[in-house]
Design an enzyme around this catalytic site. Structure first.
Site, PDB file in Angstrom:
ATOM      1  N   GLU A  80       0.832  -1.221   0.000  1.00  0.00           N
ATOM      2  CA  GLU A  80       0.000   0.000   0.000  1.00  0.00           C
ATOM      3  C   GLU A  80       0.861   1.264   0.000  1.00  0.00           C
ATOM      4  OE1 GLU A  80      -3.251  -0.059   2.871  1.00  0.00           O
ATOM      5  OE2 GLU A  80      -3.215   2.122   2.986  1.00  0.00           O
ATOM      6  N   LYS A 264      -6.738  -0.630  12.095  1.00  0.00           N
ATOM      7  CA  LYS A 264      -6.202  -1.119  10.805  1.00  0.00           C
ATOM      8  C   LYS A 264      -4.975  -0.298  10.438  1.00  0.00           C
ATOM      9  CE  LYS A 264      -5.950  -1.457   6.098  1.00  0.00           C
ATOM     10  NZ  LYS A 264      -5.207  -0.608   5.152  1.00  0.00           N
ATOM     11  N   ASP A 280       4.624 -14.297  11.908  1.00  0.00           N
ATOM     12  CA  ASP A 280       3.255 -14.689  11.595  1.00  0.00           C
ATOM     13  C   ASP A 280       2.318 -13.499  11.858  1.00  0.00           C
ATOM     14  OD1 ASP A 280       0.697 -15.726  11.575  1.00  0.00           O
ATOM     15  OD2 ASP A 280       1.172 -17.499  12.758  1.00  0.00           O
ATOM     16  N   HIS A 383      -2.233  10.126  -0.885  1.00  0.00           N
ATOM     17  CA  HIS A 383      -2.531   8.836  -1.506  1.00  0.00           C
ATOM     18  C   HIS A 383      -2.564   8.972  -3.014  1.00  0.00           C
ATOM     19  CE1 HIS A 383      -3.269   5.450   0.966  1.00  0.00           C
ATOM     20  NE2 HIS A 383      -4.075   6.064   1.788  1.00  0.00           N
TER      21      HIS A 383
HETATM   22  C1  MEV Z   1      -5.501   3.237   5.544  1.00  0.00           C
HETATM   23  O1  MEV Z   1      -4.808   2.082   5.138  1.00  0.00           O
HETATM   24  C2  MEV Z   1      -5.422   3.420   7.044  1.00  0.00           C
HETATM   25  C3  MEV Z   1      -6.234   4.578   7.619  1.00  0.00           C
HETATM   26  O2  MEV Z   1      -7.594   4.458   7.208  1.00  0.00           O
HETATM   27  C4  MEV Z   1      -6.134   4.498   9.124  1.00  0.00           C
HETATM   28  C5  MEV Z   1      -7.053   5.443   9.861  1.00  0.00           C
HETATM   29  O3  MEV Z   1      -8.138   5.771   9.346  1.00  0.00           O
HETATM   30  O4  MEV Z   1      -6.689   5.802  11.007  1.00  0.00           O
HETATM   31  C6  MEV Z   1      -5.751   5.915   7.123  1.00  0.00           C
END
Ligand code: MEV
Length: 427
Positions: A80, A264, A280, A383
């Protein structure tokens, strides 16, 4: 604090970047070669079943990390865009506050033994506790090496589950110190080894014997304190930015829908280091999310707070990440995979606890980068710049052309492969 010795690495062309990193980390020619396609097809074939090839991912390094006063370069394997740039940026922000301070628990894993058909859970539990020494000895029989290193089975705990869909059951937790191993094999072997004795002692029937990935006895913690001056941008006062970041965190702390995305983002960094070091990452993911819900409601893994001076002015944004991190530095892919070995060298050959602490620092920095961007300009601008490079590549751009076409796509606000092809054709 001085800038990172590898500051500006990203500006170098790829071969020079590798050379500079190799020199800094003292990589041998073989280790340097292993950074790219280190795993042979034969090695891959002996790692898992039915191998038909190898799957490559970009391997990158994040810079600017100071962890417990030491400069650390973080290898990350991830597809990513933005993750590595963002985490390096956030690590740079923390330098003015001394970087990251970390610590970790002993590397205690939990092996679970499920005991059924017991007339009375309490009586069975008492019998097991009375035979603790015997149970630990049986658990340690198969792994004398780990015991010599100070690890092995250390204790037992009981978890009665009187109301399950299958009726009452008693769960025995075997606490097992894995030292520098991730320890899945050792723990599972030990859990299986004590099962006959458990049945004999309790008169019950043992069903599952398997480790738990909720490794809440094997945690790592990182914290950092960012002086608010570091956060000022676009005419915005650093204290105001700190407050928006705090509010962004508070949202995740209160709302599972937001916490899932927030966490995430943390795992973006942690998984990438896990992959690069042959660990892992599924086990780490499972542990992270179970831990995030440990109090009955899913919440943020990080904690951010505002530090104020005597006059009530915000001076620092303070962050903490503490979470289960069951990682190993001996055995498994960490040692079998040549690229993972080279990545361990880049990290300075950490022990398992040190590696877990580094991963916690990466997770905290990744989170800071994400919520800082989200509470400010949003993440799409950055991004899109990186996405444009992928679009240019997909359209067939090569070498320096990739950036040129990507810049043009961004300038036009039209990041599409068709337009990239046209621009390539016009060159
Ligand atoms: C994207 O891979 C991760 C984010 O969505 C994390 C977040 O929202 O804190 C930018």
């Amino acid at each position: 604090m001085n800038p990172s010795p590898l500051a500006g690495l990203y500006k170098l062309p790829l071969p020079e970047r590798v050379a500079r990193l190799a020199e800094w980390a003292g990589l041998s020619a073989d280790e340097r070669a292993a950074l790219d396609a280190g795993l042979s097809l034969e090695q891959a074939d002996s790692m898992i079943e039915n191998v038909v090839g190898r799957f490559a991912l970009p391997l990158s390094v994040a810079t600017n990390f100071v962890i417990n006063g030491r400069e650390v370069v973080i290898p990350m394997a991830v597809e990513e865009p933005s993750i590595v740039a963002a985490v390096s940026f956030a690590a740079r922000l923390t330098r003015a506050g001394g970087g990251f301070v970390t610590r970790s628990s002993e590397p205690l894993m939990i092996g679970q033994v499920q005991i059924l058909d017991l007339p009375d859970l309490d009586t069975a539990g008492e019998k097991l506790l009375a035979a603790k020494a015997k149970l630990l000895a049986a658990a340690n029989e198969h792994h004398p090496t780990i015991q010599k290193l100070g690890g092995g089975a250390k204790d037992i705990e009981l978890r009665p589950l009187p109301n399950t869909p299958a009726g009452p059951m008693l769960i025995l937790h075997l606490l097992y110190d894995c030292r520098d191993a991730m320890g899945a094999n050792a723990v599972n072997t030990a859990a299986e080894a004590i099962a006959p004795l458990v049945e004999q002692l309790t008169g019950g029937r043992v069903n599952l014997r398997i480790l738990s990935n909720l490794t809440d006895r094997r945690t790592a913690r990182a914290e950092c304190s960012v002086p608010v001056a570091q956060l000022a941008r676009n005419g915005l006062d650093g204290a105001d930015v700190a407050r928006s970041i705090f509010e962004a965190w508070a949202f995740a702390a209160a709302d599972p829908y937001r916490a899932a995305t927030h966490n995430k983002g943390i795992m973006n960094g942690i998984d990438a280091v896990a992959l690069a070091t042959g660990n892992d990452w599924r086990a780490i993911e499972a542990g992270a999310h179970a831990y995030a819900a440990r109090e009955g409601r899913y919440t943020s893994l990080t904690d951010w707070s505002l530090r104020k001076d005597d006059a009530g002015q915000i001076t620092h944004l303070h962050g903490v990440l503490e979470m289960p991190l069951s990682v190993g530095t001996v055995g498994g892919a960490t040692v079998a995979h040549p690229t993972a070995r080279a990545c361990m060298k880049i990290l300075g050959q950490p022990h398992a606890r040190q590696l877990a602490e580094m991963m916690a620092a990466v997770g905290l920095a990744q989170n800071l980068a994400a919520i800082r961007a989200l509470a400010g300009e949003g993440i799409q601008r950055g991004h899109m710049r990186l996405h444009a490079r992928q679009v240019a590549l997909a359209a067939g751009a090569q070498g320096a052309q990739v950036q040129r076409i990507a810049d043009q796509l961004v300038a036009e606000g039209n990041i599409r492969t068709g337009r990239a092809r046209e621009l390539i054709g016009n060159e």
